[in-house]
Design a protein around this motif. Structure first.
Motif, PDB file in Angstrom:
ATOM      1  N   GLU A 123       0.842  -1.209   0.000  1.00 41.74           N
ATOM      2  CA  GLU A 123       0.000   0.000   0.000  1.00 41.74           C
ATOM      3  C   GLU A 123       0.872   1.253   0.000  1.00 41.74           C
ATOM      4  O   GLU A 123       1.819   1.344   0.771  1.00 41.74           O
ATOM      5  CB  GLU A 123      -0.939  -0.015   1.209  1.00 41.74           C
ATOM      6  N   ASN A 124       0.549   2.194  -0.864  1.00 44.86           N
ATOM      7  CA  ASN A 124       1.315   3.430  -1.024  1.00 44.86           C
ATOM      8  C   ASN A 124       1.349   4.222   0.293  1.00 44.86           C
ATOM      9  O   ASN A 124       0.310   4.642   0.795  1.00 44.86           O
ATOM     10  CB  ASN A 124       0.638   4.236  -2.140  1.00 44.86           C
ATOM     11  N   PRO A 125       2.574   4.424   0.873  1.00 51.78           N
ATOM     12  CA  PRO A 125       2.664   5.073   2.191  1.00 51.78           C
ATOM     13  C   PRO A 125       2.062   6.478   2.204  1.00 51.78           C
ATOM     14  O   PRO A 125       1.540   6.927   3.216  1.00 51.78           O
ATOM     15  CB  PRO A 125       4.173   5.126   2.477  1.00 51.78           C
ATOM     16  N   GLU A 126       2.114   7.131   1.047  1.00 51.84           N
ATOM     17  CA  GLU A 126       1.552   8.482   0.984  1.00 51.84           C
ATOM     18  C   GLU A 126       0.022   8.441   1.168  1.00 51.84           C
ATOM     19  O   GLU A 126      -0.562   9.241   1.890  1.00 51.84           O
ATOM     20  CB  GLU A 126       1.899   9.079  -0.369  1.00 51.84           C
ATOM     21  N   TYR A 127      -0.595   7.455   0.504  1.00 57.26           N
ATOM     22  CA  TYR A 127      -2.061   7.299   0.634  1.00 57.26           C
ATOM     23  C   TYR A 127      -2.428   6.948   2.072  1.00 57.26           C
ATOM     24  O   TYR A 127      -3.404   7.446   2.622  1.00 57.26           O
ATOM     25  CB  TYR A 127      -2.578   6.178  -0.272  1.00 57.26           C
ATOM     26  N   VAL A 128      -1.617   6.036   2.660  1.00 64.81           N
ATOM     27  CA  VAL A 128      -1.898   5.599   4.036  1.00 64.81           C
ATOM     28  C   VAL A 128      -1.828   6.803   4.973  1.00 64.81           C
ATOM     29  O   VAL A 128      -2.701   7.000   5.824  1.00 64.81           O
ATOM     30  CB  VAL A 128      -0.915   4.488   4.484  1.00 64.81           C
ATOM     31  N   ALA A 129      -0.803   7.637   4.768  1.00 67.45           N
ATOM     32  CA  ALA A 129      -0.628   8.813   5.633  1.00 67.45           C
ATOM     33  C   ALA A 129      -1.824   9.761   5.494  1.00 67.45           C
ATOM     34  O   ALA A 129      -2.350  10.278   6.480  1.00 67.45           O
ATOM     35  CB  ALA A 129       0.672   9.523   5.285  1.00 67.45           C
ATOM     36  N   GLN A 130      -2.270   9.957   4.240  1.00 71.33           N
ATOM     37  CA  GLN A 130      -3.421  10.846   4.011  1.00 71.33           C
ATOM     38  C   GLN A 130      -4.682  10.295   4.654  1.00 71.33           C
ATOM     39  O   GLN A 130      -5.476  11.014   5.256  1.00 71.33           O
ATOM     40  CB  GLN A 130      -3.675  11.010   2.514  1.00 71.33           C
ATOM     41  N   PHE A 131      -4.845   8.991   4.516  1.00 71.42           N
ATOM     42  CA  PHE A 131      -6.014   8.313   5.090  1.00 71.42           C
ATOM     43  C   PHE A 131      -6.013   8.474   6.611  1.00 71.42           C
ATOM     44  O   PHE A 131      -7.011   8.887   7.207  1.00 71.42           O
ATOM     45  CB  PHE A 131      -5.979   6.830   4.684  1.00 71.42           C
ATOM     46  N   ASN A 132      -4.859   8.197   7.228  1.00 74.33           N
ATOM     47  CA  ASN A 132      -4.765   8.307   8.693  1.00 74.33           C
ATOM     48  C   ASN A 132      -4.998   9.741   9.150  1.00 74.33           C
ATOM     49  O   ASN A 132      -5.666   9.967  10.162  1.00 74.33           O
ATOM     50  CB  ASN A 132      -3.399   7.821   9.179  1.00 74.33           C
ATOM     51  N   ALA A 133      -4.482  10.700   8.387  1.00 77.24           N
ATOM     52  CA  ALA A 133      -4.644  12.110   8.773  1.00 77.24           C
ATOM     53  C   ALA A 133      -6.131  12.479   8.740  1.00 77.24           C
ATOM     54  O   ALA A 133      -6.637  13.175   9.621  1.00 77.24           O
ATOM     55  CB  ALA A 133      -3.845  13.003   7.835  1.00 77.24           C
ATOM     56  N   ARG A 134      -6.834  11.986   7.719  1.00 73.98           N
ATOM     57  CA  ARG A 134      -8.271  12.285   7.608  1.00 73.98           C
ATOM     58  C   ARG A 134      -9.021  11.711   8.811  1.00 73.98           C
ATOM     59  O   ARG A 134      -9.867  12.364   9.405  1.00 73.98           O
ATOM     60  CB  ARG A 134      -8.802  11.710   6.282  1.00 73.98           C
ATOM     61  N   ILE A 135      -8.699  10.472   9.168  1.00 70.80           N
ATOM     62  CA  ILE A 135      -9.370   9.825  10.309  1.00 70.80           C
ATOM     63  C   ILE A 135      -9.040  10.608  11.593  1.00 70.80           C
ATOM     64  O   ILE A 135      -9.933  10.905  12.381  1.00 70.80           O
ATOM     65  CB  ILE A 135      -8.896   8.358  10.472  1.00 70.80           C
ATOM     66  N   ASP A 136      -7.771  10.954  11.779  1.00 73.77           N
ATOM     67  CA  ASP A 136      -7.356  11.650  13.007  1.00 73.77           C
ATOM     68  C   ASP A 136      -8.045  13.005  13.131  1.00 73.77           C
ATOM     69  O   ASP A 136      -8.320  13.473  14.233  1.00 73.77           O
ATOM     70  CB  ASP A 136      -5.825  11.822  13.064  1.00 73.77           C
ATOM     71  N   ALA A 137      -8.319  13.637  11.985  1.00 77.07           N
ATOM     72  CA  ALA A 137      -8.974  14.952  12.021  1.00 77.07           C
ATOM     73  C   ALA A 137     -10.491  14.812  12.192  1.00 77.07           C
ATOM     74  O   ALA A 137     -11.215  15.802  12.184  1.00 77.07           O
ATOM     75  CB  ALA A 137      -8.651  15.702  10.740  1.00 77.07           C
ATOM     76  N   GLY A 138     -10.971  13.566  12.299  1.00 76.69           N
ATOM     77  CA  GLY A 138     -12.418  13.348  12.505  1.00 76.69           C
ATOM     78  C   GLY A 138     -13.206  13.445  11.210  1.00 76.69           C
ATOM     79  O   GLY A 138     -14.428  13.592  11.228  1.00 76.69           O
ATOM     80  N   GLY A 139     -12.526  13.346  10.063  1.00 78.86           N
ATOM     81  CA  GLY A 139     -13.228  13.440   8.773  1.00 78.86           C
ATOM     82  C   GLY A 139     -13.846  12.111   8.370  1.00 78.86           C
ATOM     83  O   GLY A 139     -13.555  11.065   8.966  1.00 78.86           O
ATOM     84  N   PHE A 140     -14.717  12.155   7.359  1.00 74.05           N
ATOM     85  CA  PHE A 140     -15.345  10.933   6.856  1.00 74.05           C
ATOM     86  C   PHE A 140     -14.575  10.365   5.666  1.00 74.05           C
ATOM     87  O   PHE A 140     -14.013  11.124   4.868  1.00 74.05           O
ATOM     88  CB  PHE A 140     -16.774  11.219   6.387  1.00 74.05           C
ATOM     89  N   ILE A 141     -14.594   9.049   5.552  1.00 77.89           N
ATOM     90  CA  ILE A 141     -14.077   8.369   4.365  1.00 77.89           C
ATOM     91  C   ILE A 141     -15.306   8.031   3.512  1.00 77.89           C
ATOM     92  O   ILE A 141     -16.303   7.525   4.032  1.00 77.89           O
ATOM     93  CB  ILE A 141     -13.331   7.062   4.754  1.00 77.89           C
ATOM     94  N   GLU A 142     -15.230   8.329   2.220  1.00 77.80           N
ATOM     95  CA  GLU A 142     -16.366   8.072   1.327  1.00 77.80           C
ATOM     96  C   GLU A 142     -16.022   6.926   0.357  1.00 77.80           C
ATOM     97  O   GLU A 142     -14.851   6.615   0.161  1.00 77.80           O
ATOM     98  CB  GLU A 142     -16.735   9.352   0.564  1.00 77.80           C
ATOM     99  N   PRO A 143     -17.070   6.315  -0.260  1.00 74.31           N
ATOM    100  CA  PRO A 143     -16.838   5.098  -1.065  1.00 74.31           C
ATOM    101  C   PRO A 143     -15.734   5.204  -2.106  1.00 74.31           C
ATOM    102  O   PRO A 143     -15.007   4.250  -2.328  1.00 74.31           O
ATOM    103  CB  PRO A 143     -18.186   4.871  -1.741  1.00 74.31           C
ATOM    104  N   LYS A 144     -15.599   6.368  -2.757  1.00 66.88           N
ATOM    105  CA  LYS A 144     -14.597   6.437  -3.844  1.00 66.88           C
ATOM    106  C   LYS A 144     -13.225   6.843  -3.340  1.00 66.88           C
ATOM    107  O   LYS A 144     -12.274   6.909  -4.117  1.00 66.88           O
ATOM    108  CB  LYS A 144     -15.083   7.384  -4.936  1.00 66.88           C
ATOM    109  N   ASP A 145     -13.098   7.134  -2.042  1.00 69.34           N
ATOM    110  CA  ASP A 145     -11.783   7.490  -1.491  1.00 69.34           C
ATOM    111  C   ASP A 145     -10.906   6.239  -1.394  1.00 69.34           C
ATOM    112  O   ASP A 145     -11.419   5.133  -1.198  1.00 69.34           O
ATOM    113  CB  ASP A 145     -11.927   8.062  -0.068  1.00 69.34           C
ATOM    114  N   TRP A 146      -9.616   6.459  -1.445  1.00 67.81           N
ATOM    115  CA  TRP A 146      -8.695   5.343  -1.218  1.00 67.81           C
ATOM    116  C   TRP A 146      -8.809   4.910   0.241  1.00 67.81           C
ATOM    117  O   TRP A 146      -8.970   5.735   1.148  1.00 67.81           O
ATOM    118  CB  TRP A 146      -7.247   5.770  -1.519  1.00 67.81           C
ATOM    119  N   MET A 147      -8.768   3.604   0.487  1.00 71.54           N
ATOM    120  CA  MET A 147      -8.782   3.104   1.876  1.00 71.54           C
ATOM    121  C   MET A 147      -7.968   1.818   1.942  1.00 71.54           C
ATOM    122  O   MET A 147      -7.904   1.077   0.949  1.00 71.54           O
ATOM    123  CB  MET A 147     -10.217   2.864   2.359  1.00 71.54           C
ATOM    124  N   PRO A 148      -7.331   1.535   3.092  1.00 70.73           N
ATOM    125  CA  PRO A 148      -6.577   0.281   3.198  1.00 70.73           C
ATOM    126  C   PRO A 148      -7.537  -0.912   3.059  1.00 70.73           C
ATOM    127  O   PRO A 148      -8.697  -0.820   3.483  1.00 70.73           O
ATOM    128  CB  PRO A 148      -6.005   0.322   4.626  1.00 70.73           C
TER     129      PRO A 148
END
Ligand code: FAQ
Length: 310
Positions: free
Chosen positions: A1-26
């Motif tokens: 898994e691309n570390p840059e994507y993982v970092a962005q994903f984790n940052a979104r979760i940490d900021a309390g944001g939502f993940i949507e169906p078309k977003d990248w996710m682990p």
């Protein structure tokens, strides 16, 4: 898994944001969501059965209308939840197949029988009460479609819980025999209801659900909140909760309660509760008897598509 994507994903979760169906996710995030959302959907669909059992025997037109509406709501919750799971790339047929083959889990609670009309009140009060306690934090879970589905589901569950409490209050104001029926139902449903929250935190294997903001409050913390809230409601009703160890602990600011029978819990989860076999047989029967509806809907859709092509 691309570390840059993982970092962005984790940052979104940490900021309390939502993940949507078309977003990248682990992949593991996707898998755990499919697991939890589909188990939840199956619970709603199987959860229609214990109460459906009493629709024809409701004691008045008013109670029958309420019960019909509640059971239909549960069917609706199942459908929203299957739709939320489908946004993760699984098909409803796959999910349903997993339920009917016995591969998928659904909540342990729906493997207990509803023996008397008082059980219908107790299911509303305790089972929906526990469901709301667990689902309110899910309205803020990190996956957008699940969180949004939970908002409406919780509003409806709140009506479900109140109708159960109202039913029990009416029975408690009735005859001695009615009061005994209520107490007997409380005695049978109390422990299974507090088992609904799942194993103790140290045995809860899906720690990733907490890390990824799916589960916001742990199994034991939710169970404690439920016990604390329910003790007061039991006093208003005038029923006794069947646990001699249940008492207020001023130091902790919570009620202490007795040991849960985990053998019973895992036995029911493993398919050996009082109604597991019947529940699945009933779902399979409904699936088979509904085949003509699915076929008719497909034939109709094909005809319409052909007409549009002309
Ligand atoms: N029954 O690591 P954890 C309703 C399994 S409300 C069966 O702690 P997790 C409304 C768990 O799946 C009921 N299995 O797992 C209604 C896992 O097995 P797995 C449905 C259980 O996921 C009211 C293993 O044990 N609500 O339907 C149970 O982090 C009235 C290890 O456990 C939801 O599904 C159980 N009680 O936490 C309808 C809410 N507990 O998957 C009709 C959403 C645990 O590795 C009438 N789900 N297991 O094979 C959740 O919040 C979570 O999934 C928990 C479990 C809290 C249930």
């Amino acid at each position: 898994e691309n570390p840059e994507y993982v970092a962005q994903f984790n940052a979104r979760i940490d900021a309390g944001g939502f993940i949507e169906p078309k977003d990248w996710m682990p992949d593991a995030y996707r898998r755990t969501l499919v697991r939890q959302i589909s188990q939840h959907a199956h619970s709603e669909i199987v959860g229609m059965l214990p109460e459906g059992n009493w629709i024809t025997r409701a004691p008045s037109l008013k109670r029958k209308a309420i019960l019909l509406a509640k059971v239909q709501d549960e069917g609706g919750h199942g459908l929203y939840l299957y739709a939320a799971a489908e946004t993760l790339g699984v098909s409803r047929d796959e999910l349903y197949e997993a339920l009917l083959s016995g591969k998928a889990k659904y909540s342990s609670i729906f493997n207990y029988p509803t023996l008397t009309w008082a059980d219908i009140g107790v299911v509303g009060w305790l089972v929906d009460g526990a469901a709301i306690m667990n689902q309110i934090p899910l309205c803020k879970c990190s996956y957008g479609p699940y969180a949004r589905a939970m908002i409406r589901v919780c509003k409806e569950e709140s009506f479900h819980q109140r109708q159960g409490f109202d039913l029990l209050l009416t029975m408690m104001k009735g005859t001695a025999e009615q009061r005994e029926m209520v107490q007997d139902a409380v005695n049978r449903w109390w422990w299974p209801s507090i088992m609904m929250f799942g194993p103790h935190d140290h045995d809860s294997v899906h720690t990733e659900t907490a890390r990824w903001g799916i589960k916001r409050i742990s199994n034991d913390d939710l169970r404690q909140k439920f016990v604390d809230a329910t003790v007061k409601q039991a006093e208003v009703l005038g029923v006794t909760l069947p646990d001699p160890a249940l008492k207020w602990n001023a130091e902790r600011g919570h009620h202490d309660f007795g040991a849960i029978d985990w053998d019973e819990f895992w036995n029911v989860v493993g398919g050996h509760g009082p109604c597991n076999v019947d529940r699945l047989a009933e779902r399979r029967r409904a699936w088979e008897e509904g085949a003509w509806v699915r076929e008719a809907a497909l034939a109709h859709a094909e005809k319409q598509a052909a007409r549009e092509r002309q």
